[in-house]
Design a protein around this motif. Sequence first.
Motif, PDB file in Angstrom:
ATOM      1  N   LEU A 150      -6.400  92.276  37.973  1.00  0.00           N
ATOM      2  CA  LEU A 150      -7.050  91.611  36.844  1.00  0.00           C
ATOM      3  C   LEU A 150      -6.545  90.876  35.903  1.00  0.00           C
ATOM      4  O   LEU A 150      -6.969  90.059  34.907  1.00  0.00           O
ATOM      5  N   ALA A 151      -5.117  91.315  35.568  1.00  0.00           N
ATOM      6  CA  ALA A 151      -4.223  90.793  34.780  1.00  0.00           C
ATOM      7  C   ALA A 151      -3.306  89.753  35.278  1.00  0.00           C
ATOM      8  O   ALA A 151      -2.826  89.181  34.479  1.00  0.00           O
ATOM      9  N   ALA A 152      -3.270  89.895  36.682  1.00  0.00           N
ATOM     10  CA  ALA A 152      -2.224  88.968  37.244  1.00  0.00           C
ATOM     11  C   ALA A 152      -2.491  88.566  38.592  1.00  0.00           C
ATOM     12  O   ALA A 152      -3.639  89.194  39.314  1.00  0.00           O
ATOM     13  N   SER A 153      -2.223  87.420  39.185  1.00  0.00           N
ATOM     14  CA  SER A 153      -2.665  86.825  40.392  1.00  0.00           C
ATOM     15  C   SER A 153      -1.657  87.514  41.487  1.00  0.00           C
ATOM     16  O   SER A 153      -0.637  87.051  41.776  1.00  0.00           O
ATOM     17  N   PHE A 154      -1.907  88.445  42.316  1.00  0.00           N
ATOM     18  CA  PHE A 154      -1.319  89.000  43.269  1.00  0.00           C
ATOM     19  C   PHE A 154      -2.108  89.706  44.291  1.00  0.00           C
ATOM     20  O   PHE A 154      -3.185  90.062  44.133  1.00  0.00           O
ATOM     21  N   GLN A 155      -1.785  89.940  45.735  1.00  0.00           N
ATOM     22  CA  GLN A 155      -2.540  90.623  46.607  1.00  0.00           C
ATOM     23  C   GLN A 155      -1.635  91.878  47.160  1.00  0.00           C
ATOM     24  O   GLN A 155      -0.335  91.696  46.884  1.00  0.00           O
ATOM     25  N   TYR A 156      -2.172  92.845  47.772  1.00  0.00           N
ATOM     26  CA  TYR A 156      -1.323  93.727  48.319  1.00  0.00           C
ATOM     27  C   TYR A 156      -1.971  94.360  49.481  1.00  0.00           C
ATOM     28  O   TYR A 156      -3.227  94.240  49.817  1.00  0.00           O
ATOM     29  N   GLU A 157      -1.126  94.987  50.285  1.00  0.00           N
ATOM     30  CA  GLU A 157      -1.664  95.577  51.690  1.00  0.00           C
ATOM     31  C   GLU A 157      -1.093  96.822  51.767  1.00  0.00           C
ATOM     32  O   GLU A 157       0.219  97.211  51.298  1.00  0.00           O
ATOM     33  N   ASP A 188      -6.969 109.120  35.047  1.00  0.00           N
ATOM     34  CA  ASP A 188      -7.358 109.635  36.178  1.00  0.00           C
ATOM     35  C   ASP A 188      -7.726 108.472  37.541  1.00  0.00           C
ATOM     36  O   ASP A 188      -8.034 108.971  38.540  1.00  0.00           O
ATOM     37  N   GLU A 189      -7.161 107.342  37.332  1.00  0.00           N
ATOM     38  CA  GLU A 189      -7.224 106.708  38.525  1.00  0.00           C
ATOM     39  C   GLU A 189      -6.157 106.712  39.640  1.00  0.00           C
ATOM     40  O   GLU A 189      -5.129 107.312  39.663  1.00  0.00           O
ATOM     41  N   ASN A 190      -6.655 106.493  40.811  1.00  0.00           N
ATOM     42  CA  ASN A 190      -5.849 106.615  42.015  1.00  0.00           C
ATOM     43  C   ASN A 190      -5.089 105.277  42.119  1.00  0.00           C
ATOM     44  O   ASN A 190      -5.362 104.155  41.433  1.00  0.00           O
ATOM     45  N   LEU A 191      -4.336 105.103  43.173  1.00  0.00           N
ATOM     46  CA  LEU A 191      -3.351 104.076  43.442  1.00  0.00           C
ATOM     47  C   LEU A 191      -4.314 103.132  43.566  1.00  0.00           C
ATOM     48  O   LEU A 191      -3.776 101.856  42.841  1.00  0.00           O
ATOM     49  N   ASP A 192      -5.084 102.629  44.439  1.00  0.00           N
ATOM     50  CA  ASP A 192      -5.733 101.634  44.636  1.00  0.00           C
ATOM     51  C   ASP A 192      -6.648 101.083  43.325  1.00  0.00           C
ATOM     52  O   ASP A 192      -6.365 100.046  43.054  1.00  0.00           O
ATOM     53  N   GLN A 193      -7.022 102.031  42.667  1.00  0.00           N
ATOM     54  CA  GLN A 193      -7.676 101.663  41.433  1.00  0.00           C
ATOM     55  C   GLN A 193      -6.709 101.202  40.224  1.00  0.00           C
ATOM     56  O   GLN A 193      -7.178  99.909  39.697  1.00  0.00           O
ATOM     57  N   ILE A 194      -5.535 101.634  40.526  1.00  0.00           N
ATOM     58  CA  ILE A 194      -4.438 101.040  39.503  1.00  0.00           C
ATOM     59  C   ILE A 194      -4.154  99.622  40.033  1.00  0.00           C
ATOM     60  O   ILE A 194      -4.055  98.706  39.221  1.00  0.00           O
ATOM     61  N   LEU A 195      -3.842  99.458  41.290  1.00  0.00           N
ATOM     62  CA  LEU A 195      -3.478  98.202  41.623  1.00  0.00           C
ATOM     63  C   LEU A 195      -4.577  97.071  41.483  1.00  0.00           C
ATOM     64  O   LEU A 195      -4.311  95.850  41.163  1.00  0.00           O
ATOM     65  N   GLN A 196      -5.703  97.656  41.829  1.00  0.00           N
ATOM     66  CA  GLN A 196      -7.206  96.597  41.456  1.00  0.00           C
ATOM     67  C   GLN A 196      -7.080  96.358  39.980  1.00  0.00           C
ATOM     68  O   GLN A 196      -7.483  95.123  39.730  1.00  0.00           O
ATOM     69  N   ALA A 197      -6.723  97.301  39.078  1.00  0.00           N
ATOM     70  CA  ALA A 197      -6.887  96.936  37.717  1.00  0.00           C
ATOM     71  C   ALA A 197      -5.820  95.774  37.402  1.00  0.00           C
ATOM     72  O   ALA A 197      -5.944  95.184  36.462  1.00  0.00           O
ATOM     73  N   LEU A 198      -4.545  96.149  37.790  1.00  0.00           N
ATOM     74  CA  LEU A 198      -3.670  95.053  37.566  1.00  0.00           C
ATOM     75  C   LEU A 198      -3.931  93.731  38.043  1.00  0.00           C
ATOM     76  O   LEU A 198      -3.312  92.717  37.493  1.00  0.00           O
TER      77      LEU A 198
END
Length: 334
Positions: free
Chosen positions: A317-324, A305-315
């Motif tokens: 936690l597993a890898a070091s990256f940023q997004y805009e 049920d996660e939205n796009l922001d929640q998915i990217l934030q969860a990812l």
Amino acid sequence: MQQERFEYLVSKELGDRLTTSEQDELRTFLGDAEWRMQYNLLQQYWSEKHSQNTRDRELFQQILEKMQPLELDNHPTHFRRLYYWFGGVASILVCVGLWLLLKINSSEQRQFIADQKQQKVILDDGTEVILNYKSTLLYPNKFSDNLREVTVVGEAFFRVAKEADRPFIVKTKHAQLKVLGTSFNVRAYPDEPTTEASLIEGALEVHDEEGETMILRPSEKAVITNQPKNFTSKSKRKTAKKLKIQFLRPTDLHAVETTWLENKLVFKDVTFDELAKTLARKYDVRVDFKDIGLTKLRFSARFEDENLDQILQALQLAASFQYEKQNNKIMIYK
């Protein structure tokens, strides 16, 4: 009365509002060729109107929304009025569809694009096809007497009607699948490096561009690299290490390969590049990488049920990256 009930069920199906019992009732209707023809016409007509006329789409949705909260026992008069009102609208659509049928040769190819999330198509023989968002199905109005043939661009799940004397063929850009009666998933996106066919039940004969053939059994998946001379399956995974293929148990196969049918996302050891393409299709956004090295990161994850922001934030936690995020564009960087 049957006609009115059929129109009511189709209206709810087009609005993705059918209950489980109503789905069974509609499926019973579609076992009859005449009802199935009306269903195909209504579905095709609405798909075209949906794509071309926003005002009609909004009116159609308003009718569905008014019907949804009403119960026959609690609001008999109001419900009956809406019921017959919509029955009249649906009857008009049927008439338009029948007129279209007279204008179109039965052998002409039709194109159906899933432009509102997942969409279902019932073919001339009763075969059920569920298309993933932005996927395309090419099919004839009526199959020939000795062959059933369709083309898929994107992803689709098939429940093929069994006809031993009339094979069912699914064509993609890089593969051809031959079926006698089965359910399976095919993934053939033009921007992905492989074409995949995952068998759920029955039997599936897979042909690649080089003429190689493979017979799949349930819970096996054929993966065809969209380049010549690299054709493997789960049962021959040792020859395809660079594709990172591993054997999937039947429960895993159902969980990973067909979860999109339930609007879920499951990734199993996929690259960030592959994952990003799936997110781009599902959420209708563009995903770019500022640092190409990030595309090779690998992820295993499950989202419901996660939205796009929640998915990217969860990812994150597993890898070091940023997004805009800016409008419908996402930039990923170190």
